[in-house]
Design a protein around this motif. Sequence first.
Motif, PDB file in Angstrom:
ATOM      1  N   SER A  96       0.834  -1.208   0.000  1.00 38.11           N
ATOM      2  CA  SER A  96       0.000   0.000   0.000  1.00 38.11           C
ATOM      3  C   SER A  96       0.862   1.249   0.000  1.00 38.11           C
ATOM      4  O   SER A  96       2.059   1.192   0.300  1.00 38.11           O
ATOM      5  CB  SER A  96      -0.907   0.009   1.233  1.00 38.11           C
ATOM      6  N   CYS A 123      -5.177   4.092  -0.230  1.00 37.03           N
ATOM      7  CA  CYS A 123      -6.063   3.955   0.929  1.00 37.03           C
ATOM      8  C   CYS A 123      -7.265   4.879   0.726  1.00 37.03           C
ATOM      9  O   CYS A 123      -7.239   5.771  -0.120  1.00 37.03           O
ATOM     10  CB  CYS A 123      -5.323   4.365   2.197  1.00 37.03           C
ATOM     11  N   ILE A 128      -7.597   4.112   5.522  1.00 39.23           N
ATOM     12  CA  ILE A 128      -7.799   2.655   5.606  1.00 39.23           C
ATOM     13  C   ILE A 128      -7.685   2.011   4.219  1.00 39.23           C
ATOM     14  O   ILE A 128      -8.195   2.535   3.227  1.00 39.23           O
ATOM     15  CB  ILE A 128      -9.189   2.337   6.219  1.00 39.23           C
ATOM     16  N   LEU A 129      -7.026   0.878   4.182  1.00 31.98           N
ATOM     17  CA  LEU A 129      -6.943   0.080   2.959  1.00 31.98           C
ATOM     18  C   LEU A 129      -8.076  -0.945   2.995  1.00 31.98           C
ATOM     19  O   LEU A 129      -8.107  -1.801   3.893  1.00 31.98           O
ATOM     20  CB  LEU A 129      -5.585  -0.638   2.906  1.00 31.98           C
ATOM     21  N   ILE A 147       1.874  -5.489   4.279  1.00 31.61           N
ATOM     22  CA  ILE A 147       1.023  -4.375   4.709  1.00 31.61           C
ATOM     23  C   ILE A 147       1.441  -3.863   6.078  1.00 31.61           C
ATOM     24  O   ILE A 147       1.767  -4.657   6.971  1.00 31.61           O
ATOM     25  CB  ILE A 147      -0.465  -4.864   4.697  1.00 31.61           C
ATOM     26  N   SER A 151      -0.217   3.045   9.851  1.00 36.08           N
ATOM     27  CA  SER A 151       0.644   4.035   9.200  1.00 36.08           C
ATOM     28  C   SER A 151       1.299   4.931  10.244  1.00 36.08           C
ATOM     29  O   SER A 151       0.647   5.352  11.212  1.00 36.08           O
ATOM     30  CB  SER A 151      -0.206   4.878   8.249  1.00 36.08           C
ATOM     31  N   GLN A 158      -4.912  -0.814   9.877  1.00 39.27           N
ATOM     32  CA  GLN A 158      -5.483  -1.544   8.731  1.00 39.27           C
ATOM     33  C   GLN A 158      -6.198  -2.825   9.171  1.00 39.27           C
ATOM     34  O   GLN A 158      -5.813  -3.442  10.177  1.00 39.27           O
ATOM     35  CB  GLN A 158      -4.376  -1.891   7.729  1.00 39.27           C
ATOM     36  N   GLN A 284      -9.442   2.313  15.513  1.00 36.98           N
ATOM     37  CA  GLN A 284      -8.717   2.321  14.238  1.00 36.98           C
ATOM     38  C   GLN A 284      -7.617   3.368  14.139  1.00 36.98           C
ATOM     39  O   GLN A 284      -7.276   3.831  13.058  1.00 36.98           O
ATOM     40  CB  GLN A 284      -9.703   2.462  13.076  1.00 36.98           C
TER      41      GLN A 284
END
Length: 365
Positions: A96, A123, A128-129, A147, A151, A158, A284
């Motif tokens: 990503s 993303c 978010i991916l 991945i 980040s 993720q 998250q």
Amino acid sequence: MSSRIYLDNAATSWPKPEAVYQAVDDFQRNLGAAAGRGAYASAQTSDRLVTNLRAGIRRLFEAPDETDVVFMQNGTDALNLCLFGLLQPGDHVITSVAEHNSVIRPLARLANERDVSVTYLSCESDGILLPATVAGAIQPNTRLIAITHASNVTGAVQPIHDIATLARDNGALTLVDAAQTAGHIPISLSRMPIDMLATSGHKGLWGPFGTGVVCLAAGLAEKIHPSRLGGTGVRSESVEPPPSGPERFETGNLNMAGLAGLAAAVAQLLESGTQHQERMQQPQRVGLVAFDLDGYDCHEVASILDSAFQIEVRAGLHCAPQMHAALCSRGTTRASWSSFTKDGEILRLAEALQQIANARSASQK
Ligand SMILES: Cc1ncc(COP(=O)(O)O)c(C=O)c1O
């Protein structure tokens, strides 16, 4: 130095628990023996230290007993081992734009020199991916999905469980870069089909510099080529490295003082468990914020914070150039905290930023 406010925990955690300083000091002063090489009592104590730490890491990541725990020099070293050790000509990798250069640069080299093809996925606007985006990129020759768990720019965590499940269903392996989450967010290798977990020991795991960890699913070590060759303390009669197990990759003497510190840190993490993690984990997101202050260059903000307020933050691309490109940013100022950070220190940052912003708008009137 006492008024110093350290907010660069995404780079490395500080302070460490007191037990970490004591363990490093105790090892250096009173033990000092290499592991995996001697039969005398103190060398065996060093062996036990390493064995117990491997067990502690397995417990921390709820890894099956057969999981190989390999000690490396840092997160970068751990990621390099997985990428260079695994990927072969013709392999395809999905990754990503949120990755750190410790994934981007090895993959660029592998693309140039080993004919490995790489797909960089975007993303969503919240960082978010989406697993659906990953699913759309899978090819018949996809060998690996690499991945980052979170980040180091957006802090977005993720959905690695879903992404790893997708990989498994499609015959690919998953490598998770847990540099920004290990120690902060529960990771269960028993419940998630992750094949390789790579992380730093000196960030959320609270260990000293010079420590990194790779957890490899059972049977995978044989398929990964060691990045360094030399003495391992076992099978010394052969010109080949050991065929399996962590010793296949732990070439040369381990950073025993660092591992002694990491062992004390992991013991404390296991003890504090979810209580500590609940404080660090928000929905998250991990504990960092990267921002732009109107009218300022990101380095200028960091420099004023340091010189005028004794607040230490990081500025620049944070080794994540593609994430900044995706955000149309040429660099950000980043503050990152740990469970040792006091609420008052974050408030002090907010007040300082307000003053810096006010000063610029006053000078522009
Ligand atoms: C997401 C991510 N991956 C990898 C690394 C590299 O870790 P290390 O500094 O231990 O080499 C970092 C360090 O900042 C990171 O943030």
